[in-house]
Design a protein around this motif. Sequence first.
Motif, PDB file in Angstrom:
ATOM      1  N   ARG A   1      79.543  40.237   9.032  1.00 46.28           N
ATOM      2  CA  ARG A   1      78.415  39.605   9.717  1.00 46.28           C
ATOM      3  C   ARG A   1      78.618  39.792  11.233  1.00 46.28           C
ATOM      4  O   ARG A   1      79.118  38.895  11.920  1.00 46.28           O
ATOM      5  N   PRO A   2      78.210  40.939  11.775  1.00 43.20           N
ATOM      6  CA  PRO A   2      78.373  41.165  13.220  1.00 43.20           C
ATOM      7  C   PRO A   2      77.588  40.136  14.032  1.00 43.20           C
ATOM      8  O   PRO A   2      76.538  39.645  13.605  1.00 43.20           O
ATOM      9  N   ASP A   3      78.081  39.833  15.191  1.00 46.94           N
ATOM     10  CA  ASP A   3      77.438  38.855  16.069  1.00 46.94           C
ATOM     11  C   ASP A   3      76.381  39.576  16.914  1.00 46.94           C
ATOM     12  O   ASP A   3      76.587  39.892  18.084  1.00 46.94           O
ATOM     13  N   TRP A   4      75.209  39.817  16.295  1.00 48.22           N
ATOM     14  CA  TRP A   4      74.144  40.545  16.988  1.00 48.22           C
ATOM     15  C   TRP A   4      73.649  39.777  18.215  1.00 48.22           C
ATOM     16  O   TRP A   4      73.299  40.394  19.234  1.00 48.22           O
ATOM     17  N   ARG A   5      73.612  38.473  18.117  1.00 46.17           N
ATOM     18  CA  ARG A   5      73.124  37.666  19.224  1.00 46.17           C
ATOM     19  C   ARG A   5      74.001  37.873  20.465  1.00 46.17           C
ATOM     20  O   ARG A   5      73.495  38.025  21.582  1.00 46.17           O
ATOM     21  N   ARG A   6      75.293  37.900  20.246  1.00 43.20           N
ATOM     22  CA  ARG A   6      76.220  38.099  21.365  1.00 43.20           C
ATOM     23  C   ARG A   6      76.065  39.489  21.966  1.00 43.20           C
ATOM     24  O   ARG A   6      76.037  39.652  23.196  1.00 43.20           O
ATOM     25  N   MET A   7      75.937  40.504  21.116  1.00 41.54           N
ATOM     26  CA  MET A   7      75.816  41.872  21.616  1.00 41.54           C
ATOM     27  C   MET A   7      74.517  42.073  22.385  1.00 41.54           C
ATOM     28  O   MET A   7      74.494  42.687  23.463  1.00 41.54           O
ATOM     29  N   LEU A   8      73.410  41.571  21.840  1.00 38.55           N
ATOM     30  CA  LEU A   8      72.127  41.738  22.521  1.00 38.55           C
ATOM     31  C   LEU A   8      72.103  40.964  23.831  1.00 38.55           C
ATOM     32  O   LEU A   8      71.531  41.429  24.835  1.00 38.55           O
ATOM     33  N   ALA A   9      72.732  39.804  23.849  1.00 39.40           N
ATOM     34  CA  ALA A   9      72.805  39.034  25.095  1.00 39.40           C
ATOM     35  C   ALA A   9      73.635  39.779  26.145  1.00 39.40           C
ATOM     36  O   ALA A   9      73.279  39.811  27.333  1.00 39.40           O
ATOM     37  N   ALA A  10      74.739  40.404  25.717  1.00 37.71           N
ATOM     38  CA  ALA A  10      75.575  41.177  26.652  1.00 37.71           C
ATOM     39  C   ALA A  10      74.807  42.378  27.204  1.00 37.71           C
ATOM     40  O   ALA A  10      74.919  42.712  28.386  1.00 37.71           O
ATOM     41  N   ALA A  11      74.026  43.025  26.326  1.00 33.55           N
ATOM     42  CA  ALA A  11      73.239  44.172  26.770  1.00 33.55           C
ATOM     43  C   ALA A  11      72.180  43.748  27.778  1.00 33.55           C
ATOM     44  O   ALA A  11      71.970  44.418  28.803  1.00 33.55           O
ATOM     45  N   GLN A  12      71.507  42.630  27.507  1.00 37.78           N
ATOM     46  CA  GLN A  12      70.469  42.145  28.413  1.00 37.78           C
ATOM     47  C   GLN A  12      71.061  41.707  29.746  1.00 37.78           C
ATOM     48  O   GLN A  12      70.449  41.886  30.802  1.00 37.78           O
ATOM     49  N   ALA A  13      72.264  41.142  29.700  1.00 40.27           N
ATOM     50  CA  ALA A  13      72.915  40.737  30.946  1.00 40.27           C
ATOM     51  C   ALA A  13      73.322  41.953  31.769  1.00 40.27           C
ATOM     52  O   ALA A  13      73.276  41.921  33.010  1.00 40.27           O
ATOM     53  N   ARG A  14      73.724  43.029  31.091  1.00 38.77           N
ATOM     54  CA  ARG A  14      74.154  44.244  31.805  1.00 38.77           C
ATOM     55  C   ARG A  14      72.956  44.959  32.432  1.00 38.77           C
ATOM     56  O   ARG A  14      73.045  45.451  33.557  1.00 38.77           O
ATOM     57  N   PHE A  15      71.831  45.001  31.711  1.00 42.95           N
ATOM     58  CA  PHE A  15      70.625  45.670  32.210  1.00 42.95           C
ATOM     59  C   PHE A  15      69.435  44.710  32.056  1.00 42.95           C
ATOM     60  O   PHE A  15      68.672  44.807  31.082  1.00 42.95           O
ATOM     61  N   PRO A  16      69.246  43.796  32.997  1.00 42.66           N
ATOM     62  CA  PRO A  16      68.214  42.757  32.842  1.00 42.66           C
ATOM     63  C   PRO A  16      66.793  43.296  32.759  1.00 42.66           C
ATOM     64  O   PRO A  16      65.924  42.649  32.183  1.00 42.66           O
TER      65      PRO A  16
END
Length: 354
Positions: free
Chosen positions: A230-245
Amino acid sequence: MRLLDLLHRWTGGIIGLVLALLGLTGVVLIHKNAWIGVPHAGDPLLHDPGAIATATERLLAQSGKAPQGIIYASDGFGLHQLRFAGGGGAYANQAGAIVTRWISQRQRPELWIFDLHHHLFAGDIGETVIGISALCAIFFIVSGTILWWRTRRTFKPRLLPKRMSRPAILMHHRDLGIITAPLLLLSALTGAMMIFKPVAAIVVAPFSPPAAVARAMAPPKLISGPLAERPDWRRMLAAAQARFPDAEVRILALPRKPGDAITLRMKRAAEWLPNGRTTLWFDAADGRLLAARDALAMPAGAQVYNAAYPLHAAKIGGLAYRLSMTLSGVAMAMLGSFAVWTFWFKRRRKTLPR
């Protein structure tokens, strides 16, 4: 000049039908979002990262077998697309509910038309044939412009031939070709760039060394752990959005083999490519960010290459540019089909002396 005319006619008579097919299918694909006819395809795009994460979790949990990835909804198309090995897939609304499924791309017209346009239903061989056809089209445009110059005083712009006689069709062929030559050249050159690396290298060379472009486009060498249950998609997508807002999430690709990372492609606001080339790689085991690449920081030559597809497929410029490329596709279909017809079936009859 006679040899050039001979090469132009013979090559057109042989390859014309392929170009006609490419022009016709290209026009259909340009307006795909208008006729696709799937429920919720016209839904407005949701930009909320939480909604995207929820849809991702729901889709990957209910899809049955493991998908290869997700193409997320966009401004012009309000459905997520799941991709499976073997050509299967599904469309889902932005809440993550499956709308329709298919087990083969032959069940979805937009997919098999795309395959016909890009591969002629023949995989890599078909793609090579299309690339050769694009190079022939560039030759036709250049040689046709040279040959037209001799008869420029008879120029008359017409959408259709005045009559279906061989002389009228040839005059229409020359005049329609010269009118649409810039658009046809753009279509053929960008198509050849996407298929043949040497063509792309020639085009990008004035902007950046081809070797630098190749290095910028190559994926980084990373080592990832095995895919978590069960990968933590929420964490990954949040990290991506923070890197490239300013970026939109466009494509999620799951690992194909052990050691591969999870790949997330995003489209920054200034990118032309519909699915973007800004890319992040996450460890499949724990969701750590392993590497990130900003498409807008790539060398100029790489950005020129990334512009080839949106220019070719009319993914920029709005309705005006879509209509221009529609004209280009219709013209290519007419020029190719009429060239074959006049060359093989509408030959001038020889009159015997009495």
